[in-house]
Design a protein around this motif. Structure first.
Motif, short mmCIF file in Angstrom:
data_model
loop_
_atom_site.label_atom_id
_atom_site.label_comp_id
_atom_site.label_asym_id
_atom_site.label_seq_id
_atom_site.Cartn_x
_atom_site.Cartn_y
_atom_site.Cartn_z
N LEU A 148 -23.47 -30.81 -17.77
CA LEU A 148 -22.67 -31.52 -18.89
C LEU A 148 -22.20 -30.45 -19.73
CD1 LEU A 148 -22.12 -34.21 -20.62
CD2 LEU A 148 -24.46 -33.78 -21.76
N ILE A 149 -20.76 -30.54 -19.95
CA ILE A 149 -20.13 -29.37 -20.71
C ILE A 149 -19.23 -29.74 -21.69
CG2 ILE A 149 -18.49 -27.40 -20.47
CD1 ILE A 149 -19.16 -26.94 -17.63
N CYS A 150 -19.63 -29.38 -22.91
CA CYS A 150 -19.09 -29.70 -24.03
C CYS A 150 -17.83 -28.91 -24.55
CB CYS A 150 -19.90 -29.74 -25.35
SG CYS A 150 -19.50 -30.52 -26.83
N VAL A 151 -16.68 -29.22 -24.49
CA VAL A 151 -15.63 -28.34 -24.82
C VAL A 151 -15.21 -28.16 -26.02
CG1 VAL A 151 -13.37 -27.82 -24.14
CG2 VAL A 151 -14.60 -28.47 -22.61
N VAL A 152 -15.33 -27.11 -26.88
CA VAL A 152 -14.98 -26.97 -28.34
C VAL A 152 -13.90 -25.96 -28.65
CG1 VAL A 152 -17.45 -27.66 -29.03
CG2 VAL A 152 -16.94 -25.31 -28.56
N GLU A 153 -13.47 -26.13 -29.90
CA GLU A 153 -12.28 -25.15 -30.20
C GLU A 153 -12.91 -23.82 -30.25
OE1 GLU A 153 -10.54 -26.62 -33.77
OE2 GLU A 153 -8.97 -25.05 -33.61
N GLY A 154 -13.73 -23.53 -31.13
CA GLY A 154 -14.46 -22.15 -31.29
C GLY A 154 -15.98 -22.34 -31.46
N VAL A 155 -16.64 -21.03 -31.74
CA VAL A 155 -17.96 -20.84 -31.86
C VAL A 155 -18.25 -21.36 -33.10
CG1 VAL A 155 -19.57 -19.09 -32.36
CG2 VAL A 155 -17.80 -18.51 -30.69
N SER A 156 -17.73 -21.60 -34.10
CA SER A 156 -17.99 -22.24 -35.19
C SER A 156 -18.49 -23.74 -35.18
CB SER A 156 -16.81 -22.13 -36.32
OG SER A 156 -17.13 -22.71 -37.51
N GLU A 157 -17.52 -24.35 -34.19
CA GLU A 157 -17.95 -25.73 -33.77
C GLU A 157 -19.15 -25.94 -32.96
OE1 GLU A 157 -14.82 -24.34 -33.76
OE2 GLU A 157 -13.69 -25.52 -35.77
N LEU A 158 -19.17 -25.03 -32.04
CA LEU A 158 -20.54 -24.81 -31.29
C LEU A 158 -21.57 -24.79 -31.95
CD1 LEU A 158 -20.70 -22.51 -28.02
CD2 LEU A 158 -22.59 -22.97 -29.60
N TRP A 159 -21.55 -23.91 -33.21
CA TRP A 159 -22.58 -23.88 -33.93
C TRP A 159 -23.06 -25.15 -34.78
CZ3 TRP A 159 -22.49 -18.20 -36.86
CH2 TRP A 159 -22.39 -17.56 -35.72
N ALA A 160 -22.04 -25.71 -35.09
CA ALA A 160 -22.21 -27.04 -35.90
C ALA A 160 -22.83 -28.08 -35.14
CB ALA A 160 -20.66 -27.37 -36.38
N LEU A 161 -22.42 -28.05 -33.71
CA LEU A 161 -22.95 -29.03 -32.94
C LEU A 161 -24.34 -28.65 -32.84
CD1 LEU A 161 -19.94 -29.75 -30.55
CD2 LEU A 161 -21.21 -31.56 -31.67
N GLU A 162 -24.70 -27.58 -32.45
CA GLU A 162 -26.10 -27.03 -32.05
C GLU A 162 -27.09 -27.30 -33.34
OE1 GLU A 162 -28.01 -25.24 -29.34
OE2 GLU A 162 -26.36 -26.78 -28.90
N ARG A 163 -26.55 -27.16 -34.49
CA ARG A 163 -27.20 -27.70 -35.82
C ARG A 163 -27.60 -29.12 -35.82
NH1 ARG A 163 -23.69 -24.19 -38.27
NH2 ARG A 163 -22.63 -25.74 -39.22
N ALA A 164 -26.73 -30.07 -35.15
CA ALA A 164 -26.80 -31.11 -34.91
C ALA A 164 -27.96 -31.71 -34.38
CB ALA A 164 -25.54 -32.06 -34.84
N HIS A 165 -28.28 -30.88 -33.17
CA HIS A 165 -29.18 -31.03 -32.05
C HIS A 165 -28.85 -32.39 -31.40
CE1 HIS A 165 -31.94 -28.17 -33.92
NE2 HIS A 165 -31.90 -28.51 -35.17
N ALA A 166 -27.76 -32.54 -31.17
CA ALA A 166 -27.39 -33.82 -30.63
C ALA A 166 -26.54 -33.58 -29.18
CB ALA A 166 -26.05 -34.65 -31.32
N HIS A 167 -26.60 -32.45 -28.65
CA HIS A 167 -25.93 -31.97 -27.53
C HIS A 167 -27.00 -31.29 -26.68
CE1 HIS A 167 -23.22 -30.88 -23.97
NE2 HIS A 167 -23.37 -29.74 -24.43
#
Lengths: 203, 203
Positions: free
Chosen positions: A84-103
């Motif tokens: 399962l790969i989540c494509v993001v625009e940048g690292v900032s968005e990756l960090w935001a998704l990690e903080r949501a603990h949803a992926h």
């Protein structure tokens, strides 16, 4: 503040702090002063942390995340879903998704979005590495989630990637509606991000 | 962001940046990310500036200002009026007055204000150094401006210093109170309005 010497260390420090996003010149002065009053507590540790991070942190050669390890901690985590790969625009968005603990899967950092006005084409983004990564993946990649901004360029990029992935056998999804129009992912609250991720739909 | 190692350099950097006044955890992450993307431009120069400032900057032994020289650049400036000393609560207030380009004399940093509730007495502030400085000054100190905050503690401190300086032959003044530049009358507090009215001057 005054001085005949060309480089005053306080002025230099304030000038560099003022370059940080979120710190204007006034806050930079306050921050410099606070640090100068007790250099041992924040100033020298911060200098060390900056040097350590500059030396150790680099983009992950698999996903583009910034980390002290390469491949990064996420890519080498056996607990995560490597199909399962989540494509993001940048690292900032990756960090935001990690903080949501949803992926629970991996990521792929594109490095931007396609932009006709900005002159950003597919070759300026990590599109080819994404295709190559999916092509050679073991275990097989089952799903690619396009977590791109809800802007014209984001939608264009999502359509483009969806086209490129058609026929690869990979399920392509996108974040659910609920992300506000024009909203940047990295300033969204975690609840909205988690809900949008959970309600993702087929592209 | 994840990792089994005890100290992640990115987390450590974000944690230290978040301690700076004006930067919350969110802005600290943004600042860290911006720097990590181009470490050579801000990150390493900032690390160097922090170390240089920590090594060079110290409180001036005459006035308490923070500077790379000791006595500080203000105290050793022959262009300034050495017979005029402006007493301030802290270095932050000194810097603010310097930015206003309104004071042509020297300073004296008290290091706080008297506070009955906070348990701050005269011995906790640079009161004795101020008296000693005035006592032995060459040329003679003609005037001491009490530029202290318009609070109960600030007023208490001003009264105390005024008492201590009585009989020294030094003229003791304080900042005018009134309507701030650009201040709308209907949002000003009653105390300021009353003070401004009482201290009204001929047009």
């Amino acid at each position: 503040m005054s001085g005949e010497r060309p480089v005053d260390p306080i002025e230099q420090l304030v000038g560099l702090l003022a370059k940080l996003p979120g710190l204007g010149r006034r806050s930079a002065r306050r921050a410099a002063l606070r640090m100068l009053m007790q250099p041992e507590r924040v100033m020298l540790p911060l200098a060390g942390a900056l040097q350590a991070a500059a030396a150790a942190v680099q983009p992950c050669r698999v996903c583009g995340n910034l980390d002290a390890r390469n491949p990064c901690g996420i890519c080498r985590d056996p607990q995560r879903d490597h199909g399962l790969i989540c494509v993001v625009e940048g690292v900032s968005e990756l960090w935001a998704l990690e903080r949501a603990h949803a992926h629970r899967g991996l990521y792929h950092v594109l490095g931007g979005t396609l932009s006709a006005l900005g002159g950003v084409g597919p070759d300026d983004l990590a599109v080819q590495p994404l295709l190559a990564r999916i092509d050679g993946a073991e275990p097989k990649v089952e799903e690619v989630i396009l977590a791109l901004p809800a802007t014209v360029d984001g939608a264009t990029t999502a359509h483009y990637l969806s086209d490129r992935l058609a026929g690869s056998g990979v399920r392509v999804t996108r974040l659910a509606q609920g992300v506000p129009m024009g909203g940047a992912l990295d300033v969204l609250d975690e609840g909205t991000l988690a809900a949008a991720l959970k309600a993702r739909r087929s592209f």
